[in-house]
Design a protein around this motif. Structure first.
Motif, PDB file in Angstrom:
ATOM      1  N   ALA A  20       1.060  -1.046  -0.144  1.00  0.00           N
ATOM      2  CA  ALA A  20       0.306   0.218  -0.240  1.00  0.00           C
ATOM      3  C   ALA A  20       0.888   0.631   0.049  1.00  0.00           C
ATOM      4  N   ALA A  21       1.791   1.340   0.332  1.00  0.00           N
ATOM      5  CA  ALA A  21       2.837   2.446   0.892  1.00  0.00           C
ATOM      6  C   ALA A  21       3.632   2.853  -0.052  1.00  0.00           C
ATOM      7  N   GLU A  22       3.893   1.570  -1.501  1.00  0.00           N
ATOM      8  CA  GLU A  22       4.538   1.716  -2.730  1.00  0.00           C
ATOM      9  C   GLU A  22       3.733   2.305  -3.564  1.00  0.00           C
ATOM     10  N   LYS A  23       2.421   1.855  -3.432  1.00  0.00           N
ATOM     11  CA  LYS A  23       1.698   2.929  -4.431  1.00  0.00           C
ATOM     12  C   LYS A  23       0.956   3.497  -4.272  1.00  0.00           C
ATOM     13  N   ALA A  79       9.093  11.676   4.160  1.00  0.00           N
ATOM     14  CA  ALA A  79       7.800  11.609   3.681  1.00  0.00           C
ATOM     15  C   ALA A  79       6.890  10.895   4.727  1.00  0.00           C
ATOM     16  N   GLY A  80       7.062   9.915   6.062  1.00  0.00           N
ATOM     17  CA  GLY A  80       7.128  10.243   6.377  1.00  0.00           C
ATOM     18  C   GLY A  80       7.762   9.660   8.158  1.00  0.00           C
ATOM     19  N   LEU A  81       7.284   9.227   9.554  1.00  0.00           N
ATOM     20  CA  LEU A  81       8.664   9.135  10.425  1.00  0.00           C
ATOM     21  C   LEU A  81       7.606   8.944  11.249  1.00  0.00           C
ATOM     22  N   GLU A  82       7.735   7.585  12.331  1.00  0.00           N
ATOM     23  CA  GLU A  82       6.623   7.358  13.443  1.00  0.00           C
ATOM     24  C   GLU A  82       8.255   6.088  14.422  1.00  0.00           C
ATOM     25  N   VAL A 149      -1.669   7.663   4.365  1.00  0.00           N
ATOM     26  CA  VAL A 149      -0.148   7.403   4.806  1.00  0.00           C
ATOM     27  C   VAL A 149       0.251   7.167   6.361  1.00  0.00           C
ATOM     28  N   ARG A 150      -0.750   7.947   6.897  1.00  0.00           N
ATOM     29  CA  ARG A 150      -0.549   7.807   8.648  1.00  0.00           C
ATOM     30  C   ARG A 150      -1.218   6.312   8.944  1.00  0.00           C
ATOM     31  N   LYS A 151      -2.236   6.188   8.509  1.00  0.00           N
ATOM     32  CA  LYS A 151      -2.943   4.695   8.665  1.00  0.00           C
ATOM     33  C   LYS A 151      -1.511   3.689   8.282  1.00  0.00           C
ATOM     34  N   ILE A 152      -1.190   3.891   6.942  1.00  0.00           N
ATOM     35  CA  ILE A 152      -0.485   3.037   7.284  1.00  0.00           C
ATOM     36  C   ILE A 152       0.453   2.645   8.063  1.00  0.00           C
ATOM     37  N   LEU A 153       1.866   4.333   8.224  1.00  0.00           N
ATOM     38  CA  LEU A 153       2.672   3.801   9.245  1.00  0.00           C
ATOM     39  C   LEU A 153       2.536   3.262  10.790  1.00  0.00           C
ATOM     40  N   THR A 154       0.902   3.465  10.893  1.00  0.00           N
ATOM     41  CA  THR A 154       0.699   3.423  11.932  1.00  0.00           C
ATOM     42  C   THR A 154       0.384   1.592  12.307  1.00  0.00           C
ATOM     43  N   ARG A 155      -0.380   1.335  11.163  1.00  0.00           N
ATOM     44  CA  ARG A 155      -0.215  -0.594  11.229  1.00  0.00           C
ATOM     45  C   ARG A 155       0.517  -1.117  11.363  1.00  0.00           C
TER      46      ARG A 155
END
Length: 238
Positions: A20-23, A79-82, A149-155
């Motif tokens: 999903a992130a790649e897409k 683009a994103g960090l957690e 993207v936020r949900k992808i990172l958290t999951r």
């Protein structure tokens, strides 16, 4: 540790969310060196200060007790960090861990500013003991917001924390707007999670406690398996 069946479910979840992130044009990587994490975070435009509980100069994280996820765009820009870490609260609870400032500093007497404060009134925080996985420092670049993207990172972090630690509790301290916009991905939310002032980092916040139990986390992966991760798959088409 998770049993073999759940480990398989976690692996499937990670694969689906990585796809999903790649897409969405993002490559996900995992890291364990928090000196490197702080360096990346400080060099990332528009990202706020990293909380001291993820800074090794203020709160060292033992090997195997912390990790971070970075999302890179096609130009290898952040683009994103957690980040996530494990607290051993066998002899205390999360509310006291926050109030004592030990959630943020290995030695508050040495590292905390005299005017640093954290008030926690969320009732469930007092019940959170044992292995507590704490997730924080979540940031998504503006041009990637509103795309799942936020949900992808958290999951992804939920899956990694479950696979690494099988925690008794999973939690975060979140701003109210994440609840209003329904972008927080945990099951329970309570006000009074952390009325916080950290002087050195110019952090003044009144946040909610976001949490779920380890058993609820395990059940989520079971449900994902039964539905073939349909929810996660839908994110890839967002």
């Amino acid at each position: 540790m998770p049993v073999a069946g759940n480990a398989f479910h976690v692996a499937r979840s990670l694969q689906v969310h990585d796809n999903a992130a790649e897409k969405n044009g993002i490559k996900l990587l995992i890291g364990f060196d928090f000196h490197e994490y702080v360096s990346i975070a400080r060099a990332t435009p528009t990202k706020g200060p990293t909380f001291p509980n993820f800074r090794p100069d203020r709160s060292p994280i033992k090997e195997g007790e912390g990790y971070w996820i970075i999302g890179l765009d096609k130009n290898n820009n952040v683009a994103g960090l957690e980040a996530a870490r494990l607290y051993d609260l066998s002899h205390t609870n999360f509310a006291e861990h926050l109030r004592s400032l030990k959630a943020f500093y290995a030695d508050p007497a040495m590292h905390a500013h005299p005017e640093d404060r954290c008030i926690c009134t969320a009732p469930s925080a007092k019940k959170m003991t044992g292995k507590v996985a704490y997730h924080g420092d979540l940031w998504v670049r503006r041009d990637f917001r509103g795309k799942g993207v936020r949900k992808i990172l958290t999951r992804v972090t939920h899956a990694v924390s479950f696979a690494m630690w099988a925690p008794d509790f999973l939690c975060a301290i979140v701003e109210r707007w994440t609840l209003d916009k329904n972008v927080d991905d945990m099951l329970h939310h309570e006000p009074g999670g952390a009325i916080l002032r950290l002087v050195e980092d110019d952090i003044v916040e009144d946040n909610w406690l976001s949490w779920e139990t380890g058993e609820e986390l395990r059940s989520w992966f079971d449900r994902c398996s039964r539905t073939d991760l349909s929810l996660a798959t839908s994110l890839s088409s967002t």
